[in-house]
Structure formats: C-alpha cells, structure tokens
Design a protein around this motif. Sequence first.
Motif, PDB file in Angstrom:
ATOM      1  N   ILE A 449       0.631  -1.280  -0.076  1.00 37.84           N
ATOM      2  CA  ILE A 449      -0.141  -0.028   0.138  1.00 37.84           C
ATOM      3  C   ILE A 449       0.807   1.093   0.019  1.00 37.84           C
ATOM      4  O   ILE A 449       0.728   2.095  -0.791  1.00 37.84           O
ATOM      5  CB  ILE A 449      -1.095   0.098   1.126  1.00 37.84           C
ATOM      6  N   LEU A 450       2.005   1.185   0.884  1.00 41.96           N
ATOM      7  CA  LEU A 450       2.740   2.377   0.962  1.00 41.96           C
ATOM      8  C   LEU A 450       3.632   2.444  -0.281  1.00 41.96           C
ATOM      9  O   LEU A 450       3.547   3.703  -0.828  1.00 41.96           O
ATOM     10  CB  LEU A 450       3.570   2.453   2.201  1.00 41.96           C
ATOM     11  N   VAL A 451       4.147   1.369  -0.819  1.00 38.61           N
ATOM     12  CA  VAL A 451       4.934   1.196  -2.050  1.00 38.61           C
ATOM     13  C   VAL A 451       4.355   0.116  -2.786  1.00 38.61           C
ATOM     14  O   VAL A 451       4.011  -1.044  -1.874  1.00 38.61           O
ATOM     15  CB  VAL A 451       6.218   1.265  -1.697  1.00 38.61           C
ATOM     16  N   LYS A 452       3.955   0.113  -4.009  1.00 40.04           N
ATOM     17  CA  LYS A 452       3.701  -0.904  -4.596  1.00 40.04           C
ATOM     18  C   LYS A 452       4.651  -1.825  -4.705  1.00 40.04           C
ATOM     19  O   LYS A 452       5.414  -1.560  -5.532  1.00 40.04           O
ATOM     20  CB  LYS A 452       3.063  -0.376  -6.102  1.00 40.04           C
ATOM     21  N   TYR A 453       4.485  -3.117  -4.484  1.00 40.24           N
ATOM     22  CA  TYR A 453       5.554  -3.861  -4.436  1.00 40.24           C
ATOM     23  C   TYR A 453       5.436  -4.761  -5.728  1.00 40.24           C
ATOM     24  O   TYR A 453       4.180  -4.750  -6.200  1.00 40.24           O
ATOM     25  CB  TYR A 453       5.394  -4.765  -3.238  1.00 40.24           C
ATOM     26  N   ASN A 454       6.605  -5.325  -6.245  1.00 40.82           N
ATOM     27  CA  ASN A 454       6.396  -6.107  -7.593  1.00 40.82           C
ATOM     28  C   ASN A 454       5.587  -7.451  -6.985  1.00 40.82           C
ATOM     29  O   ASN A 454       5.781  -7.708  -5.601  1.00 40.82           O
ATOM     30  CB  ASN A 454       7.651  -6.351  -8.006  1.00 40.82           C
TER      31      ASN A 454
END
Lengths: 477, 353
Positions: A449-454
């Motif tokens: 959510i904070l960073v869109k992970y792969n």
Amino acid sequence: MPNNIDEQVEGLRALFGFPPDFTVRDIKTEYFYGKAVYFDGLIDVKELEESIIEPLVRKSEPFGDTLEGMRGIICYGGNLKEISYEESKETLLSGSAVLFCGSAIIAIPLIKVVGRAVAEPPTSSVIKGPREGFVENIKTNCILIRKRIRDENLVFKEITLGKRTLTKIVIAYLKDVVEEQLIEEIETRLNSFEIDGVVDSSYLAKLLEDRPYSLFKQIGNSEKPDVIATRILDGKAVVFCDGSPIAIYVPFTVIEDLEDAQDNYKRPMRATFLRYTRVFAAFLALFLPALFVSVQVFQFQLLPVELLATVINSTGNIPFSPTLEMLIALVLFEILGEASIRMPRHVGMVLGVVGAIVLGDTAVKAGLLSSLTVLVVAMSGIGIYAVPDEVGTLGILRILFVVAAGLLGLFGILVCGMCIVSYMSTLSSFGVPYLMPFAPIFKDDLKDILVKYNLYDLNNRPGSFRLTDKIRLRRAK
Amino acid sequence: MNEISSKQLYIMIFFIPLVFKMSSLPALFYGETASTAFILIGIVVFVEFLQLALVLFVSREGGMDGIAEKYGKKVYFLISVPIMFVIFIKMLVLTQEIVHYLCSFFFYNISESAIMIIVILVIFYLGTRGAKAIGRLFELSIWFIPLIIIFGAFFGEIELESMYLTPVFDKSASTYLSAIGKYLIFTFDFSPLLYFKVKAKKVTPVAVCALLSTFVVMISYALLFSSYGNASVHASFGFARLATFNTVISEIGSLDWPSVLLWLVAGILSVSLKVNAVNRIFGENKLKKFGTGLFCLGITLVLLLGIKTLNKAVEFVTNGIQYAVFSIEIAVPLAVLVLFTAKHGRREYAPQS
C-alpha cells in the motif's frame, strides 16, 4: 394437484391470471401426448422447437413419457429436471419451458439471453489492461470470472432473493482460501430479509452492510472482471446479482478505493507514484476548499505575504462571507454535475462547457464569486474524480469541512477530521476494521500500500482478514 | 470490551509521556533548573515508566475488570474514585493547556470559553467512542511524524549553540527535587491504562518504546534549550517552537503546522484516554455516557468559572495537590496488584503433564 395434463396447464394459466404471453404448445403424436408451456419472449422458442419438440414428434416408436424415457430422443444439451406441479410456477418465471407429459413434469431451461455485449465499462476505462466489463446477465458475468480462474475450488453458490423478482444471486469464492464462516455470514445476512424485489447489486450492498446509514460504504464494487478476479484471488467473497453489471465484494477496506485496477499492470515505481498522486488529489479535493476558507477567516498568518495579498485582492469585493461564498460555489458545482449527467448527451456536453467557462467567468466578473474560489472549487472538483468510487462521500465531507473551517478555522477542520476518523475507526466490513492496514496497523499489508511492491515479493494474500490459505506466491525449487 | 492491540499500546507508551511535556513544561522547568532541565526530564520520564510497569502488571492480571470480577463492583468503584479524582485534577490543567495552545496558534481575539466548550465536547465524543477508536487514532497520528521530519529536513533552519546546555547540576539537589515535585502533575499519566485490556506479550517492544520516548523528550529539550538559550524560559509550547526553529519560509508560509497538528491530536487523544477511563468506571449501563457527560460538564464549569487561564491552572496544580495526585497514581496500581496477589493465594504446584 389436477389429475390430467389439460387441467394442470389450465390451472397454471389461471394461477397467473390468464396472461396473454402464457403460451401452450400441444405435442400430439401416435406415441406421445404432452404440452409445453412457456412465457412468450422469455425463452428461446427456436431452441425448444428444434431440440425438444421436433425429435419427439419425429419419433416413430413408442417411448416412455418420463424424463428417462425421453433421454436419447431429445437433443438438448442443457440440464433437464423433473419437477413437481408446485415448482412449475417458479420454473416458468425463471425462464424455463415446462413440459407436461403424462407421468412427469419436466423443466427445460431455455432462457433467451437478451442484453448488451461485453464491453469496456464507461466508469472504469483503462489505458493498459483488460477492457472487458460485466454485463447485466449473471451467467455471462460468472463465465467472465471462470475464464480467468480455472480452478476447481472456485465456487459459484446460487441463491434466489426477492419474493416477487426471484432474482438470482451468485456468491463466488475460492473454497480452499475463504473461511466458510464468511460465506455463511453473507448468506445469513441476505436471507434475514424477506424483500419483495432485488433489481440491482446495490440493493444487496445495503442488505449486507454493517451500518447501512453510514456515509462510508462498507462493501466494495467493480464492473471489471479482472478486478473482481483479483479480489477473489485475494480471498474475498464476491456477490453477483442478475440484472446488474456491478459485482460487489466483502470484506472491504477504505484503502481499496485508492488503489486502481491498473496498478497491477504498471511498473511498481509508476504505480506507487500514481497512488500517492491519487491520495494527494483526494486530500486536495477534501481539504482545499476548507483550507481556503480557513486562511481567509482565521489563519491568514499561514500564508506568505505575497500570497495573502493575492487572496485579499481577489476576495476583497465579494458580497458574501468566505464560507457562504465557498458553499455557493460547491453547491453550484454539484448542481452542474447532476444536471450534466441527466441531460441528453449533447446538451450535457454543452452544459458542461457553459457551466465551467461561462457561468464561472460571469460569476467572477459580476463580483459574486472570487476567481480564487472558482479555481479552488475547480481543483477540488478535479481531485475528487481521482478516486471515482468515493465521489459521493468526498462531496459531502468537503462541504462539512467547509462549514467546520468557517466556524473554527484549522481547529474546526482538525476536530471534524478527528471525529470522522474516530467514527471510521469503529466501522468494519464483515469483521475487518475499515481503516486496515493503517489502524490497526498491519505491517504485512502495508507493503503493498505504501509502496506498490512487485508481484514477485507479494508472497502472501492480504492478512487483514482470516483466510485458510494465505500463500499467494511460492518460488519453484 | 476495552481492548487495545499491542501495537496501539506501544504507540501510546511513546506518546503519553511525551505530549504534555512538550507544551508549557520546558519553559517552566527551565525556569526552575536552567540547562540541567533536559537531563532531569529524562530521569523523570524514566521513573515514570516504573508506573507503566505497575500498570502493565495489573493489566496482565485482567486490569480493573479483573478486580470487578474478583472483588465485585463495590471494590472496583472504591478504587476508581481516587482515579477519577486524579483524572479530574489532571484534566483541569491539560485541557487548559490545549485551549491555551489553540488560542495562541490558531486564533486571534477569540473567546477562550467557546474553544473550551468545543474542546471538551470533542474529548467527550472521542472518550466515549471506546478503546479501539482511540487506539486507532493514535496509530494514525504517527503518520504525522514522517511529515514533520520531511518538512524539517527540507525547510528547517537550525541554529544551535551547545554552550546553552551547560552548566549542568550546578545547583543543589534540593532545587532539582523541588522542581520535579512542583511539576509532578505533568507526569505519571498511565493510570487510565488500568481500564484497558492490553495485549502486550513481549517486554522488549515496551522497553524500546519507553526508552525511545525518554530519548525523544531529552533530545527535544536539549534542542529547544540550545536554540533558545536563556530565552527558553519564555518559549512556552516548546514542541511548536522546536519545529520551526524561529524560521518562517516566505514561499510556503510558516512551517510549524505539522508539529502543531500532531501535538494537538496527541494532546486531545491523551485526554480522551482519561475520559475513556471515566466512561469505563461508570460501567456498562445506559447511563454511563450521562455520568461521563456530567464529569466533563464539571470540568467545563470549573474551567469556565474558576480556573480561567493556564497560569491559574498551573498555579492550582503546583500548590501541593500534585503530591496527592502523584501518590494516588502510584498507590492505586500497587493496591490493585496487591489485591490480585491476595486473591491468588498460595499457588499449588501442578503435576507435570
């Protein structure tokens, strides 16, 4: 129950009040006598003739007038079923033909599918990604999901709701992922109402919500099969309603509306950037009008001198208070939005242009609204559509914030915000806190959510709700 | 169920001792003990965590609900009365702090009475929402911290003078002890947690949060004093002053807003926590909100009619009453713990299974 076929059919006709579309097709040969009953227009008559009636008429040898006896004669691929006389009424209404033979009553599902073709939904266009959208036919919608998830554990559980509409409802989920209690809870909630009709999935959403009068929706929805397939794979339960192109799903958390279907198809960095842009746009939409009122009424020290001078020059000669001016502008914006949706398309387009340019410009020139107010409302109006699923909620909240800002400035915004967030923190969707994974904090879910992970790193399904199988991705040895 | 998660507890442990030590206390403390204040406050906060340890022991045994179960409602209420007294006295000064802070930073020429009523209404609303709502708001408020750090890193202009932090311990021990004693009201705020069911299984995160909080308080005081020097005695609302470092950026306005907002949110939540404890004391019946409402009304009336300013409030709570408050804050968790131990009786050895 009447004794012979004629009495049975006439009894049924009388039960429906002798409707003009109640059609009876006699089938009379040397070896068979029966009557096929259906509602004209509701079933595929050609298919009935070709698959059922013609083979029966052509048969030149004796055969049993039961379902078993007719198998091998009729060439119908659907699911034939023997039913009781009492069931025939409901069967007819659900789009089947009913064949009255001497010894049996047979239901022949032949519903004629009339509806639009699968197309891109107007509310969720994409640049990159699948362009299919759900349609009003529940079977097509289920096929669109089945096409994407070819797993034997994908369950489509059918129930009927609506005393008068007898609407088909399908609950779709992965049985080895979703906890059975969730499905039971959905069924319990739906069956706890004796409603006369369900004509759209929004009816179901209202029946399923924990707090139906809340400003915040607690049920997710989408018109896109790829989004819904993702939700099913996440371990959510999806509910389809016949006649509605919108599928709803539970549990739902507010953060899901800030995500976009395309996030999964973009590079993670780009998706992250756009996600933050959306959040910023939502904040802008929500708080900008209120902050503008607040700096005019109370917190003018917040602005640097040059900017303050610009604000004063722009708003100095307006006959309304900043709060009233902003409220007028916001209400006008809402009226324009409502009117342009309901007007005929071409008039609507003209109205949009007239509203945005002519009305705004004239209002500024006439000295009724300041140019900065128009700019702020326009920016807020654009920002609100960055999160299309929350337009209704944000539209009301920003008016509330403007009133709070007019009364108490920044403190009012803060107090209003705290009260709203505290209220939101008490909401839940099928036991899952509404503000998950921020409150309560759930570390594992934050990473997408904070960073869109792969996709590569998203090994587990969301942990905010209980699942029986949490593993989403495992590296092959 | 007044239950909070372990993460919510850790965040509370970080915020509770921090909030009201960052408002008017730095200036007051500096006035009494000069530059030694930044070390003294560290010691005070550290000692404060002893009360937390007691409270957590009690929570582990079932909290005040456990007392109600084991000894009945009468004993529960009897123990709760002194806690209500503590909360009442503390709320007088802490609410006044919030109102004064608001009127200093948010408004010009506005009636403090109107703000007072609104603040109390908000605190009442949040306090009666339940532990989960307060805990979750605490969780959300931590997102202000990266915002403050980012703003500070980009726009802060820090001019520090380490010489302002010396000399230390140049006065007699009695001066320091009397300063600590005088401002005891701003410390030992963990007793409302007695009314919460806490899911803290591990000691390490609790200790880390406690140490982090102590460290942040000390660093903040040190930064404030090394920035303001002897003028620190006039630098009330240290947290906001610390955030801006006297810097006004001409392009985007003054930058203390994220800090101001965080302090305000944390302050209101800390007081709401106390109101929530009061709400719990009034029990599970329908009248509990009415009781809590009356309690809040009482505070409002005292603040509107009697203790009208922050100075008067500080004067009131530093006149001896702070010792009574402090004693109750320590004695009640101890007493509750003793009651729990007494009920356990002699423990039998269970056969090994």
